[in-house]
Design an enzyme around this catalytic site. Structure first.
Site, PDB file in Angstrom:
ATOM      1  N   LYS A  53       5.869  18.629  -9.913  1.00 36.43           N
ATOM      2  CA  LYS A  53       6.972  17.795 -10.397  1.00 36.43           C
ATOM      3  C   LYS A  53       7.336  18.196 -11.822  1.00 36.43           C
ATOM      4  O   LYS A  53       6.457  18.365 -12.677  1.00 36.43           O
ATOM      5  CB  LYS A  53       6.575  16.321 -10.335  1.00 36.43           C
ATOM      6  CG  LYS A  53       7.696  15.325 -10.608  1.00 36.43           C
ATOM      7  CD  LYS A  53       7.211  13.905 -10.316  1.00 36.43           C
ATOM      8  CE  LYS A  53       8.314  12.877 -10.461  1.00 36.43           C
ATOM      9  NZ  LYS A  53       7.833  11.518 -10.119  1.00 36.43           N
TER      10      LYS A  53
ATOM     11  N   GLU B 152       5.656  11.074  -1.863  1.00 39.24           N
ATOM     12  CA  GLU B 152       5.070  11.483  -3.146  1.00 39.24           C
ATOM     13  C   GLU B 152       3.647  10.950  -3.307  1.00 39.24           C
ATOM     14  O   GLU B 152       3.378   9.767  -3.062  1.00 39.24           O
ATOM     15  CB  GLU B 152       5.960  10.953  -4.271  1.00 39.24           C
ATOM     16  CG  GLU B 152       5.497  11.293  -5.669  1.00 39.24           C
ATOM     17  CD  GLU B 152       6.441  10.753  -6.741  1.00 39.24           C
ATOM     18  OE1 GLU B 152       6.301  11.175  -7.902  1.00 39.24           O
ATOM     19  OE2 GLU B 152       7.309   9.910  -6.421  1.00 39.24           O
TER      20      GLU B 152
ATOM     21  N   LYS C 204       1.612 -16.882 -22.374  1.00 37.11           N
ATOM     22  CA  LYS C 204       1.341 -17.388 -21.027  1.00 37.11           C
ATOM     23  C   LYS C 204       1.595 -16.295 -19.989  1.00 37.11           C
ATOM     24  O   LYS C 204       0.799 -16.118 -19.054  1.00 37.11           O
ATOM     25  CB  LYS C 204       2.226 -18.606 -20.718  1.00 37.11           C
ATOM     26  CG  LYS C 204       1.871 -19.866 -21.468  1.00 37.11           C
ATOM     27  CD  LYS C 204       2.703 -21.030 -20.951  1.00 37.11           C
ATOM     28  CE  LYS C 204       2.339 -22.334 -21.651  1.00 37.11           C
ATOM     29  NZ  LYS C 204       3.121 -23.475 -21.123  1.00 37.11           N
TER      30      LYS C 204
ATOM     31  N   CYS D 226      10.982  13.365  -6.254  1.00 37.15           N
ATOM     32  CA  CYS D 226      11.462  12.067  -6.752  1.00 37.15           C
ATOM     33  C   CYS D 226      12.382  12.203  -7.971  1.00 37.15           C
ATOM     34  O   CYS D 226      13.553  12.537  -7.829  1.00 37.15           O
ATOM     35  CB  CYS D 226      10.282  11.150  -7.033  1.00 37.15           C
ATOM     36  SG  CYS D 226      10.726   9.395  -7.108  1.00 37.15           S
TER      37      CYS D 226
ATOM     38  N   LYS E 117      19.135  -0.951  -5.772  1.00 34.99           N
ATOM     39  CA  LYS E 117      18.518   0.376  -5.799  1.00 34.99           C
ATOM     40  C   LYS E 117      19.055   1.284  -4.690  1.00 34.99           C
ATOM     41  O   LYS E 117      19.180   2.495  -4.875  1.00 34.99           O
ATOM     42  CB  LYS E 117      17.003   0.223  -5.668  1.00 34.99           C
ATOM     43  CG  LYS E 117      16.203   1.488  -5.957  1.00 34.99           C
ATOM     44  CD  LYS E 117      16.264   1.872  -7.419  1.00 34.99           C
ATOM     45  CE  LYS E 117      15.327   3.004  -7.773  1.00 34.99           C
ATOM     46  NZ  LYS E 117      13.915   2.633  -7.734  1.00 34.99           N
TER      47      LYS E 117
END
Length: 577
Positions: A114, A46, A522, A150, A182
């Site tokens: 897409k 992609e 922070k 995707c 994943k």
């Protein structure tokens, strides 16, 4: 005449965002390799020509023009006898910009856009692109190829449309970043689309690091019966050939590489090493420098740096003060020797004492406190940044996710640096990955075999050593409990009461939540670092700095007599116009 045999090369490569000329040349070289393998067509990932994700860079007209020109040059080259190409790029059509996949064959360009644009977690594609129309397949030499991009396969609609309009094989280009679990998620999604459509599926994924994101590759092919026909390696580039035949039931992948990919903690470690390597290499740093304290966090960062870059490009510096123990001095030196890196010791007393003397007139009459502790950390940060400025090496910062969650870090001190390979690892995960590295050197690692993190570093109580006999548990819960509470608050977004129900003290959980919120300022100023969890700080978890909400752990009592209507269209009142 119908074609019954097809050879598809899969180019699992590592593009660089913005390097259009470099990505074009990489594609050209991969096409030459595919030709050598005898491929009919070579498939890229992609937005390959742009690099992924290019974020708002894709909105720049000059960048769009560069990507399109590269695509047109590659297309012109396909008039020869070599393989056709499938390649991703941003494509401007009228006023709309699309995430596009292009078939380049015989000098012509055929486009598919897409449809489903992800807009969650690390993805912001609706910010950059228009969604395309529902696609039909493209005809490639008599074979009808479905080209969902995707996210288009994460819901049924696009694949359903392709199947209904005659697609025979699904070729899916991906920019799918790694996080824990994943791989299984991808297989489940792919299997669902295959079951619904009856079509075999090629899942080609990018490999490489881009800022915080790691693309692990691990591309695969599933046949129409959901059997695994091809598995490419994780964390490595490759151009691989898959051979397909068409029978009475459709197309089947009959020959392709099959390797084993890293899983679990091995995958996490590999992701951290790849992320650090690519950040250094793609930003053209000659090497890295880091403070080696004798603690677990700096030790594993040093090991990752050596595995990523080799010992000759890693410089470790011990920066002791009066509270640094002889044990830490020995552990740091032993670690540096085991890794084979350059190691220097620079005592920081002159810098810290100088700051204290300078500030004494302002601080007179006030007791010593965390202010003086922070001076030590900031002196170290200044020294490391000075070494970086002088020699060009990037400072690696070494704070883990547990510390960054609760603000157990010093701005402009130990938080100084360009990149943090363990930013998304909790403290107990740091220990587990350190033990893992001592047991096994990953494939492709440039560091030494054997134990690289001294056993004493793994076994001693962690301490910042900013005052006498200090340990982290003086101000924090034990790390196993802290990590579990943080996982509930950060990864799971649980109520305080739900975490307490798991067996944790109410006041401790409330304290951790308070520290988590207070440390947001922070984290906004911290270095980027590798994402390995589903919810990292920054891209995935976006909280306000000014925030007075605190969960007191109580179940809210709703007033009696308040009726809740079912969700639906709001009821109109006489005031609505």
């Amino acid at each position: 005449m119908a074609q019954n045999r097809l050879k598809i090369a899969l180019a699992q490569l590592n593009p660089i965002v913005g390097d259009v000329a470099g990505n074009e040349q990489k594609a050209r070289a991969a096409r030459a390799e595919a030709a050598r393998l005898g491929a009919d067509i070579v498939m890229f990932t992609e937005l390959f020509l742009a690099g992924y994700p290019a974020e708002d860079l894709v909105l720049k007209p000059a960048f769009q023009d560069a990507c399109r020109a590269a695509c047109e040059r590659l297309a012109a080259e396909t008039v020869d006898s070599g393989p056709a190409m499938l390649i991703g790029l941003p494509w401007k059509e009228g006023a709309a910009l699309y995430n596009t996949y292009a078939l380049l064959d015989d000098g012509a360009i055929t486009l598919r856009f897409k449809v489903d644009l992800p807009n969650y977690g690390v993805f912001d594609e609706k910010r950059n692109f228009e969604h395309g129309p529902m696609p039909g397949p493209v005809n490639f030499r008599g074979v009808r190829l479905g080209l969902p991009i995707c996210e288009d396969i994460w819901t049924p609609d696009v694949v359903e449309c392709l199947a209904e309009t005659g697609a025979e094989i699904l070729l899916v280009p991906n920019g799918s970043p790694y996080w824990r679990g994943k791989t299984e998620e991808r297989f489940n999604i792919a299997a669902a689309r295959i079951t619904e459509s009856g079509l075999p599926l090629v899942y080609l994924n990018e490999v490489g690091g881009q800022d915080e994101l790691i693309f692990d590759g691990a591309s695969f092919v599933l046949n129409a019966d959901c059997s695994l026909a091809c598995q490419l390696p994780a964390y490595h580039e490759t151009v691989a050939l898959t051979v397909w035949e068409k029978g009475a039931e459709g197309w089947t992948c009959i020959d392709a590489p099959m390797v084993t990919v890293e899983e679990g903690e091995e995958a996490d470690y590999a992701a951290c090493v790849l992320g650090l390597r690519d950040y250094v290499e793609k930003n053209r740093f000659p090497g890295v420098v880091l403070g080696l304290s004798g603690g677990i966090d700096s030790a594993i960062c040093a090991a990752m740096a050596v595995d990523a870059l080799g010992p000759e490009r890693v410089h470790c510096v011990m920066l002791p003060y009066r509270y640094t123990s002889s044990e830490s001095l020995k552990d740091a030196e032993d670690c540096a020797k085991a890794l084979g890196v350059r190691y220097d010791t620079l005592p920081i007393a002159p810098a810290v004492d100088g700051f204290e003397e300078l500030l004494q007139p302002l601080f007179a009459g006030r007791p010593r406190d965390i202010t003086e502790e922070n001076m030590q950390s900031r002196a170290r940060g200044t020294i490391l940044m000075s070494i970086s400025n002088k020699f060009g090496a990037m400072v690696v910062t070494t704070g883990n996710k547990s510390e960054m969650s609760v603000g157990y870090a010093t701005l402009y001190g130990d938080m100084n640096g360009g990149f943090n390979p363990i930013k998304d690892l909790y403290k107990m995960e740091v220990y587990r990955l350190s033990a893992l590295r001592n047991r096994r050197k990953p494939e492709g690692a440039l560091g030494p075999d054997g134990i690289v993190i001294p056993e004493n570093i793994l076994s001693k109580a962690p301490s910042a050593e900013l005052r006498e006999n200090q340990t982290d548990q003086d101000s924090l819960p034990p790390y196993d409990a802290l990590d579990a509470i943080l996982h509930g608050l950060v990864e799971e977004e649980l109520r305080v009461s739900e975490i307490v129900a798991r067996g944790y003290d109410l006041e401790t959980v409330k304290k951790v939540e308070r520290l988590l919120y207070l440390a947001e300022y922070k984290r906004r100023q911290s270095a980027p670092g590798v994402k390995v969890t589903r919810k990292n700080f920054g891209r995935d978890r976006r909280y306000p700095i000014v925030n007075r909400f605190r969960d007191q752990g109580e179940v809210p009592v709703r007033p009696a007599g308040v009726a809740e209507r079912a969700v639906g269209k709001p009821k109109m009142s006489s005031l609505d116009v």
